[in-house]
Design a protein around this motif. Structure first.
Motif, PDB file in Angstrom:
ATOM      1  N   THR A 170      45.267  45.542  39.339  1.00  0.00           N
ATOM      2  CA  THR A 170      45.083  44.832  38.071  1.00  0.00           C
ATOM      3  C   THR A 170      44.975  43.349  38.347  1.00  0.00           C
ATOM      4  OG1 THR A 170      46.339  46.533  36.918  1.00  0.00           O
ATOM      5  CG2 THR A 170      46.036  44.435  35.771  1.00  0.00           C
ATOM      6  N   PHE A 184      43.827  41.858  45.413  1.00  0.00           N
ATOM      7  CA  PHE A 184      43.911  43.204  45.987  1.00  0.00           C
ATOM      8  C   PHE A 184      45.168  43.413  46.827  1.00  0.00           C
ATOM      9  CE2 PHE A 184      42.893  46.840  48.660  1.00  0.00           C
ATOM     10  CZ  PHE A 184      42.472  47.734  47.694  1.00  0.00           C
ATOM     11  N   ASN A 203      38.604  48.085  41.320  1.00  0.00           N
ATOM     12  CA  ASN A 203      38.829  48.780  42.588  1.00  0.00           C
ATOM     13  C   ASN A 203      38.197  47.983  43.732  1.00  0.00           C
ATOM     14  OD1 ASN A 203      36.069  49.443  42.514  1.00  0.00           O
ATOM     15  ND2 ASN A 203      36.436  51.535  41.830  1.00  0.00           N
ATOM     16  N   LEU A 204      38.525  48.390  44.945  1.00  0.00           N
ATOM     17  CA  LEU A 204      38.034  47.668  46.118  1.00  0.00           C
ATOM     18  C   LEU A 204      36.511  47.687  46.183  1.00  0.00           C
ATOM     19  CD1 LEU A 204      38.646  46.082  48.674  1.00  0.00           C
ATOM     20  CD2 LEU A 204      38.965  48.270  49.871  1.00  0.00           C
ATOM     21  N   ARG A 205      35.895  48.759  45.784  1.00  0.00           N
ATOM     22  CA  ARG A 205      34.433  48.859  45.761  1.00  0.00           C
ATOM     23  C   ARG A 205      33.836  47.729  44.913  1.00  0.00           C
ATOM     24  NH1 ARG A 205      34.452  53.400  44.058  1.00  0.00           N
ATOM     25  NH2 ARG A 205      33.894  54.604  45.925  1.00  0.00           N
ATOM     26  N   GLU A 245      41.444  46.086  35.246  1.00  0.00           N
ATOM     27  CA  GLU A 245      41.569  46.911  36.444  1.00  0.00           C
ATOM     28  C   GLU A 245      40.284  46.802  37.257  1.00  0.00           C
ATOM     29  OE1 GLU A 245      42.599  50.846  35.025  1.00  0.00           O
ATOM     30  OE2 GLU A 245      44.711  50.401  35.433  1.00  0.00           O
ATOM     31  N   ASP A 285      38.371  53.347  46.275  1.00  0.00           N
ATOM     32  CA  ASP A 285      38.811  53.706  44.920  1.00  0.00           C
ATOM     33  C   ASP A 285      40.203  53.184  44.586  1.00  0.00           C
ATOM     34  OD1 ASP A 285      36.470  55.097  44.144  1.00  0.00           O
ATOM     35  OD2 ASP A 285      37.098  56.797  45.363  1.00  0.00           O
ATOM     36  N   ASP A 286      40.842  52.451  45.486  1.00  0.00           N
ATOM     37  CA  ASP A 286      42.145  51.865  45.200  1.00  0.00           C
ATOM     38  C   ASP A 286      42.002  50.848  44.073  1.00  0.00           C
ATOM     39  OD1 ASP A 286      43.123  53.368  47.280  1.00  0.00           O
ATOM     40  OD2 ASP A 286      43.455  51.673  48.637  1.00  0.00           O
ATOM     41  N   VAL A 287      42.837  50.968  43.058  1.00  0.00           N
ATOM     42  CA  VAL A 287      42.748  50.128  41.857  1.00  0.00           C
ATOM     43  C   VAL A 287      43.916  49.153  41.813  1.00  0.00           C
ATOM     44  CG1 VAL A 287      42.773  50.149  39.325  1.00  0.00           C
ATOM     45  CG2 VAL A 287      41.539  51.930  40.580  1.00  0.00           C
TER      46      VAL A 287
END
Length: 156
Positions: A116, A64, A124-126, A122, A112-114
């Motif tokens: 790779t 991340f 996201n942080l969730r 891909e 919601d930050d994506v």
């Protein structure tokens, strides 16, 4: 724990709860007990802590946040092993430090930050938070059984 938490707070609180539970499972044990092989493969409580350190670092800090991966050379089940010359306190401190650094990454990121992954997926942080809650909770089940076998301690 706030039972009326929003999504971010609920995820962060759950991960914090499971991290603290792991630390409670190892609290009060000596070096020999932490290193005692508890399965046929040789898994022990200190190895679980190291594995979760490597996993937290990998997901939050490497994938991340884009930091270097000091564990990139580990092969097979090496992340579950702690060399005899590494003090148990150092392993526990590294876990706490890694969690604190991961918390800072989570605080700065959006759910919601994506990003790779190195294997091209891909995420996201969730999803990373959800994965780490699951991963830590699953290994807490192992830690529960190990701790009970060591000294009869149960709970949490």
């Amino acid at each position: 724990m706030d039972r009326l938490a929003g999504e971010r707070d609920a995820l962060v609180q759950q991960l914090a709860f499971h991290r603290e539970t792991l630390l409670e499972k190892v609290d009060g044990l000596g070096d020999d007990e932490l290193r005692r092989p508890m399965t046929g493969s040789g898994l022990n409580l200190l190895g679980l802590v190291r594995h979760l350190t490597v996993t937290e670092h990998g997901w939050f800090l490497v994938i991340f946040a884009g930091e270097p991966d000091p564990y990139a050379d580990l092969v097979d089940d090496a992340e579950f092993r702690v060399d005899d010359d590494v003090p148990s306190a150092d392993v526990l401190d590294r876990y706490r430090e890694t969690c604190a650094r991961a918390d800072a990454v989570v605080a700065a990121g959006g759910l919601d930050d994506v990003v790779t992954t190195p294997w091209g997926a891909e995420v996201n942080l969730r999803a990373i938070l959800t994965h780490m809650i699951q991963e830590t909770a699953r290994h807490n089940g192992h830690a529960d059984l190990m701790r009970e076998a060591i000294d009869g301690t149960t709970g949490s």
